[in-house]
Design a protein around this motif. Structure first.
Motif, PDB file in Angstrom:
ATOM      1  N   ARG B  97       0.843  -1.194   0.000  1.00 36.71           N
ATOM      2  CA  ARG B  97       0.000   0.000   0.000  1.00 36.71           C
ATOM      3  C   ARG B  97       0.880   1.246   0.000  1.00 36.71           C
ATOM      4  O   ARG B  97       0.625   2.202  -0.724  1.00 36.71           O
ATOM      5  CB  ARG B  97      -0.932  -0.009   1.210  1.00 36.71           C
ATOM      6  CG  ARG B  97      -2.204  -0.792   0.974  1.00 36.71           C
ATOM      7  CD  ARG B  97      -3.260  -0.410   2.009  1.00 36.71           C
ATOM      8  NE  ARG B  97      -3.024  -1.069   3.285  1.00 36.71           N
ATOM      9  CZ  ARG B  97      -3.540  -2.238   3.638  1.00 36.71           C
ATOM     10  NH1 ARG B  97      -4.321  -2.886   2.799  1.00 36.71           N
ATOM     11  NH2 ARG B  97      -3.280  -2.765   4.806  1.00 36.71           N
ATOM     12  N   ALA B  98       1.919   1.210   0.816  1.00 34.35           N
ATOM     13  CA  ALA B  98       2.827   2.358   0.868  1.00 34.35           C
ATOM     14  C   ALA B  98       3.499   2.561  -0.490  1.00 34.35           C
ATOM     15  O   ALA B  98       3.614   3.694  -0.975  1.00 34.35           O
ATOM     16  CB  ALA B  98       3.876   2.152   1.961  1.00 34.35           C
ATOM     17  N   ARG B  99       3.907   1.470  -1.096  1.00 32.29           N
ATOM     18  CA  ARG B  99       4.584   1.614  -2.384  1.00 32.29           C
ATOM     19  C   ARG B  99       3.646   2.179  -3.437  1.00 32.29           C
ATOM     20  O   ARG B  99       4.048   3.014  -4.256  1.00 32.29           O
ATOM     21  CB  ARG B  99       5.143   0.262  -2.824  1.00 32.29           C
ATOM     22  CG  ARG B  99       6.334  -0.166  -1.980  1.00 32.29           C
ATOM     23  CD  ARG B  99       6.879  -1.490  -2.431  1.00 32.29           C
ATOM     24  NE  ARG B  99       7.317  -1.457  -3.815  1.00 32.29           N
ATOM     25  CZ  ARG B  99       7.920  -2.487  -4.408  1.00 32.29           C
ATOM     26  NH1 ARG B  99       8.134  -3.611  -3.732  1.00 32.29           N
ATOM     27  NH2 ARG B  99       8.298  -2.399  -5.663  1.00 32.29           N
ATOM     28  N   ARG B 100       2.403   1.726  -3.431  1.00 30.66           N
ATOM     29  CA  ARG B 100       1.449   2.295  -4.386  1.00 30.66           C
ATOM     30  C   ARG B 100       1.315   3.795  -4.146  1.00 30.66           C
ATOM     31  O   ARG B 100       1.323   4.589  -5.079  1.00 30.66           O
ATOM     32  CB  ARG B 100       0.085   1.631  -4.217  1.00 30.66           C
ATOM     33  CG  ARG B 100       0.001   0.304  -4.889  1.00 30.66           C
ATOM     34  CD  ARG B 100      -1.425  -0.192  -5.027  1.00 30.66           C
ATOM     35  NE  ARG B 100      -1.375  -1.608  -5.317  1.00 30.66           N
ATOM     36  CZ  ARG B 100      -1.308  -2.554  -4.391  1.00 30.66           C
ATOM     37  NH1 ARG B 100      -1.352  -2.217  -3.113  1.00 30.66           N
ATOM     38  NH2 ARG B 100      -1.205  -3.818  -4.720  1.00 30.66           N
ATOM     39  N   ALA B 101       1.195   4.152  -2.871  1.00 26.46           N
ATOM     40  CA  ALA B 101       1.011   5.566  -2.553  1.00 26.46           C
ATOM     41  C   ALA B 101       2.206   6.379  -3.030  1.00 26.46           C
ATOM     42  O   ALA B 101       2.054   7.522  -3.460  1.00 26.46           O
ATOM     43  CB  ALA B 101       0.817   5.747  -1.048  1.00 26.46           C
ATOM     44  N   LEU B 102       3.387   5.809  -2.976  1.00 29.27           N
ATOM     45  CA  LEU B 102       4.582   6.579  -3.320  1.00 29.27           C
ATOM     46  C   LEU B 102       4.905   6.516  -4.807  1.00 29.27           C
ATOM     47  O   LEU B 102       5.236   7.526  -5.425  1.00 29.27           O
ATOM     48  CB  LEU B 102       5.778   6.067  -2.522  1.00 29.27           C
ATOM     49  CG  LEU B 102       5.743   6.341  -1.029  1.00 29.27           C
ATOM     50  CD1 LEU B 102       6.994   5.797  -0.366  1.00 29.27           C
ATOM     51  CD2 LEU B 102       5.640   7.827  -0.797  1.00 29.27           C
ATOM     52  N   GLU B 103       4.836   5.325  -5.362  1.00 36.16           N
ATOM     53  CA  GLU B 103       5.351   5.160  -6.721  1.00 36.16           C
ATOM     54  C   GLU B 103       4.375   5.643  -7.779  1.00 36.16           C
ATOM     55  O   GLU B 103       4.770   6.286  -8.757  1.00 36.16           O
ATOM     56  CB  GLU B 103       5.714   3.690  -6.965  1.00 36.16           C
ATOM     57  CG  GLU B 103       6.825   3.188  -6.034  1.00 36.16           C
ATOM     58  CD  GLU B 103       7.266   1.774  -6.370  1.00 36.16           C
ATOM     59  OE1 GLU B 103       7.444   1.463  -7.561  1.00 36.16           O
ATOM     60  OE2 GLU B 103       7.428   0.958  -5.429  1.00 36.16           O
ATOM     61  N   LEU B 104       3.102   5.316  -7.598  1.00 37.70           N
ATOM     62  CA  LEU B 104       2.148   5.657  -8.661  1.00 37.70           C
ATOM     63  C   LEU B 104       2.060   7.166  -8.910  1.00 37.70           C
ATOM     64  O   LEU B 104       2.225   7.602 -10.056  1.00 37.70           O
ATOM     65  CB  LEU B 104       0.777   5.067  -8.335  1.00 37.70           C
ATOM     66  CG  LEU B 104       0.684   3.558  -8.587  1.00 37.70           C
ATOM     67  CD1 LEU B 104      -0.658   3.020  -8.123  1.00 37.70           C
ATOM     68  CD2 LEU B 104       0.883   3.288 -10.078  1.00 37.70           C
ATOM     69  N   PRO B 105       1.813   7.969  -7.883  1.00 39.23           N
ATOM     70  CA  PRO B 105       1.741   9.405  -8.178  1.00 39.23           C
ATOM     71  C   PRO B 105       3.048   9.954  -8.723  1.00 39.23           C
ATOM     72  O   PRO B 105       3.057  10.865  -9.545  1.00 39.23           O
ATOM     73  CB  PRO B 105       1.382  10.024  -6.833  1.00 39.23           C
ATOM     74  CG  PRO B 105       1.654   8.978  -5.819  1.00 39.23           C
ATOM     75  CD  PRO B 105       1.508   7.665  -6.488  1.00 39.23           C
ATOM     76  N   ALA B 106       4.161   9.389  -8.249  1.00 41.14           N
ATOM     77  CA  ALA B 106       5.451   9.856  -8.762  1.00 41.14           C
ATOM     78  C   ALA B 106       5.544   9.599 -10.262  1.00 41.14           C
ATOM     79  O   ALA B 106       5.992  10.450 -11.031  1.00 41.14           O
ATOM     80  CB  ALA B 106       6.596   9.153  -8.027  1.00 41.14           C
ATOM     81  N   VAL B 107       5.097   8.430 -10.666  1.00 37.00           N
ATOM     82  CA  VAL B 107       5.144   8.095 -12.082  1.00 37.00           C
ATOM     83  C   VAL B 107       4.215   9.000 -12.885  1.00 37.00           C
ATOM     84  O   VAL B 107       4.548   9.453 -13.982  1.00 37.00           O
ATOM     85  CB  VAL B 107       4.761   6.614 -12.271  1.00 37.00           C
ATOM     86  CG1 VAL B 107       4.340   6.343 -13.698  1.00 37.00           C
ATOM     87  CG2 VAL B 107       5.928   5.721 -11.866  1.00 37.00           C
ATOM     88  N   ARG B 108       3.063   9.289 -12.326  1.00 39.54           N
ATOM     89  CA  ARG B 108       2.098  10.111 -13.059  1.00 39.54           C
ATOM     90  C   ARG B 108       2.620  11.534 -13.270  1.00 39.54           C
ATOM     91  O   ARG B 108       2.195  12.224 -14.173  1.00 39.54           O
ATOM     92  CB  ARG B 108       0.773  10.171 -12.276  1.00 39.54           C
ATOM     93  CG  ARG B 108       0.004   8.866 -12.307  1.00 39.54           C
ATOM     94  CD  ARG B 108      -1.507   9.102 -12.229  1.00 39.54           C
ATOM     95  NE  ARG B 108      -2.233   7.864 -12.459  1.00 39.54           N
ATOM     96  CZ  ARG B 108      -2.511   6.976 -11.497  1.00 39.54           C
ATOM     97  NH1 ARG B 108      -2.136   7.219 -10.270  1.00 39.54           N
ATOM     98  NH2 ARG B 108      -3.174   5.861 -11.783  1.00 39.54           N
TER      99      ARG B 108
END
Lengths: 235, 235
Positions: B97-108
Motif C-alpha cells: 500500500r505504501a509503495r502504491r502511494a509513493l510510486e504511482l503518483p510519482a510516475v504520473r
DNA sequence: GATTGCAGTATTGTTCAACGATCCAACAAT
DNA sequence: ATTGTTGGATCGTTGAACAATACTGCAATC
C-alpha cells in the motif's frame, strides 16, 4: 481449555499499555515542548543540564535524543550536540512535495476506503470549527493537522500514517520558525470542509482538485513568509 | 574577502564526508548483514556478545540498535532485547500500500520531472538486465530495488526518497523471511523496461497502468508465498 | 586591520563496572 | 494440567571517568 474460558475471548481488548522505557518518557516530554514551541527551533539541548533537570543519566538522555532526531525534530551535530531542528525554505518545499505525494493519491482512492476513515476527516473539520468558535488557535492548528493526517489515512497503510505524522510534526516546527500569527490556519478551515464534503459525495476528483489548490496556496504563503524573514536569523 | 578567494568557489564540492560516529559505523555493518540475509529475520542480537565482538561498549551498541530499529530493520522488545524484524503477511500488504502511494503518483508526475531522473530509472533497468545476463541474482535484486527507488525519486522530495528507501529495505527482508528463490525478481525485469519506455515516451498513464499491474502481481505472489509458509515458523 | 597560531575551557563521544528490574525456562506443588 | 516458585540470563539505567573535538580569546604575524 474448558468451556468457561470463553469469558476471555469477550474481554475488552489487547491492552495496548506496552511498557515504556525512561528514554521514551523523556522523549515524549521533549517532543511536546518542541511541537508546542516552548523549545524554539535552533536552540541547543545541553546533555548535562537536561540530564540533571529530568533526573536521568546522560546515556538515557542521549537515547531520548536519538528517538527525536529520527523524527527530524532534533538534529545531531558531531561533537557539537543536538539542536531543535530549524527547517529552511527548502525544507518547506520538500515537506509540501511529500504531502502532495501522500495526501493526493489517498484522496483519489477515498471511494474505496471504509466509511469510518472518511468520517475521521469530517470529525477533524468539525473539531477545527469548534476550536475556531472558541478562538482557541492552538487547538485549531491541532485539528488542522489531524485533518491532513486523516486524509493520508485514507491510503490505509500504517507506514504511510507514521510518515505523515512525522511530516506534519515537522510542518508544525515551520510555524515556530517564523513567529507564526495564529490566524495562519484560519482561511483554510472552509477549504477543509469543502474537501470533506466532496469526499462524502464520493467526488474524489473534486476533492483532489481542492486539495491541490489548498496545498499550493498554503505552501506559497509559507515560502513568502520565509523569504520575508531576516536571513541573518538563519545562523 | 579578497579577490584571490575566488579559488575557493571553484573547489570540487562541499565534501560530504561528515564525521561518522562509532555507533553509525556499527549500524552500517549490521544493516548490511541484515539486508544481505546473513542475520536471519527473527534472530536476537545479544548486547553483550555483539559489543564484545565489535569492540564497542554496550551503550554504543545500543545506540546503533536505535538507529536500525528506526528503519524497522530491528524490533526492540522491552527487557527482551532487539531482534531482526520478521515481517508478517500483513506487513507485506502494508508495504505494498505504501509503495502504491509513493510510486504511482510519482510516475504520473514524471512528465514534469527533470530528464536525469527518468534516466536514473533507465539506468537501473539496464543494470538489472546486465546482472541477469551474468546470472548474478543478488545484483539483480539490488537493481530492482534501485529501479523502484528511482520511480519514487520522480516525486523529487528528499523525505519521500528516504521513506522509500526504508520501505524497500523492509521489502528486502520479506524475501529473506521465506527462503526466497532468486528467480523471484526474474519475471519483473521486462516489466521494468516497459515502464521505463512508457516514461521516456511521456505516456505517464501507460506507465502508471503497467506499474499498477506490476505491484498487484508482485504483492499477490508474495502473499501466496507467505500463506504457503509453515505458520508455526512465525513464532 | 585582518589573518593565523595557540593556548585553555567546555562539551560531547565512548567506555566501564555495577545494580536493580524483568523475562524465561525449569521445577515443584496443588 | 494448571499454578506458584526459583534461579539464571539479559536488559535498563546509572554515575564516573577519560579521550576527542569544538569554541573562545588573545597574542603573534603579515
Amino acid at each position: 481449555m474448558t468451556a468457561t474460558d470463553d469469558h476471555i475471548d469477550r474481554l475488552p481488548a489487547p491492552a495496548l499499555t506496552r511498557p515504556t522505557s525512561q528514554a521514551e518518557r523523556v522523549a515524549d516530554m521533549l517532543r511536546t515542548f518542541i511541537i508546542e514551541g516552548e523549545l524554539a527551533p535552533g536552540v541547543r539541548l545541553s546533555e548535562e543540564r537536561l540530564s540533571r533537570k529530568y533526573q536521568v543519566s546522560r546515556n538515557t538522555l542521549r537515547e531520548a535524543f536519538r528517538l527525536l532526531s529520527r523524527e527530524r525534530l532534533l538534529v545531531h551535530r558531531m561533537h557539537r550536540g543536538v539542536f531543535v531542528a530549524r527547517p529552511t525554505g527548502e525544507d518547506v518545499r520538500d515537506l509540501f512535495r511529500a504531502r502532495r505525494a501522500l495526501e493526493l493519491p489517498a484522496v483519489r482512492e477515498a471511494d474505496r476506503a471504509p466509511r469510518e476513515l472518511v468520517e475521521a476527516v469530517g470529525a477533524a473539520v468539525t473539531e477545527g470549527e469548534a476550536a475556531r468558535a472558541e478562538e482557541d488557535w492552538w487547538r485549531m492548528g491541532s485539528a488542522n493537522m489531524r485533518f491532513h493526517e486523516a486524509l493520508a489515512g485514507l491510503a490505509r497503510s500504517a507506514r504511510v500514517d507514521e510518515f505523515m505524522r512525522q511530516v506534519l510534526a515537522e510542518t508544525r516546527l515551520v510555524f515556530h520558525v517564523m513567529a507564526a500569527p495564529k490566524e495562519f490556519h484560519d482561511p483554510y478551515l472552509p477549504w477543509n470542509r469543502r474537501i470533506h464534503l466532496a469526499l462524502v459525495a464520493e467526488d474524489t476528483e473534486d476533492a483532489a482538485a481542492e486539495l491541490t489548490e489548498y496545498l499550493a496556496t498554503s505552501e506559497e504563503q509559507l515560502i513568502r513568509a520565509f523569504d520575508a524573514m531576516d536571513p541573518a536569523a538563519e545562523t
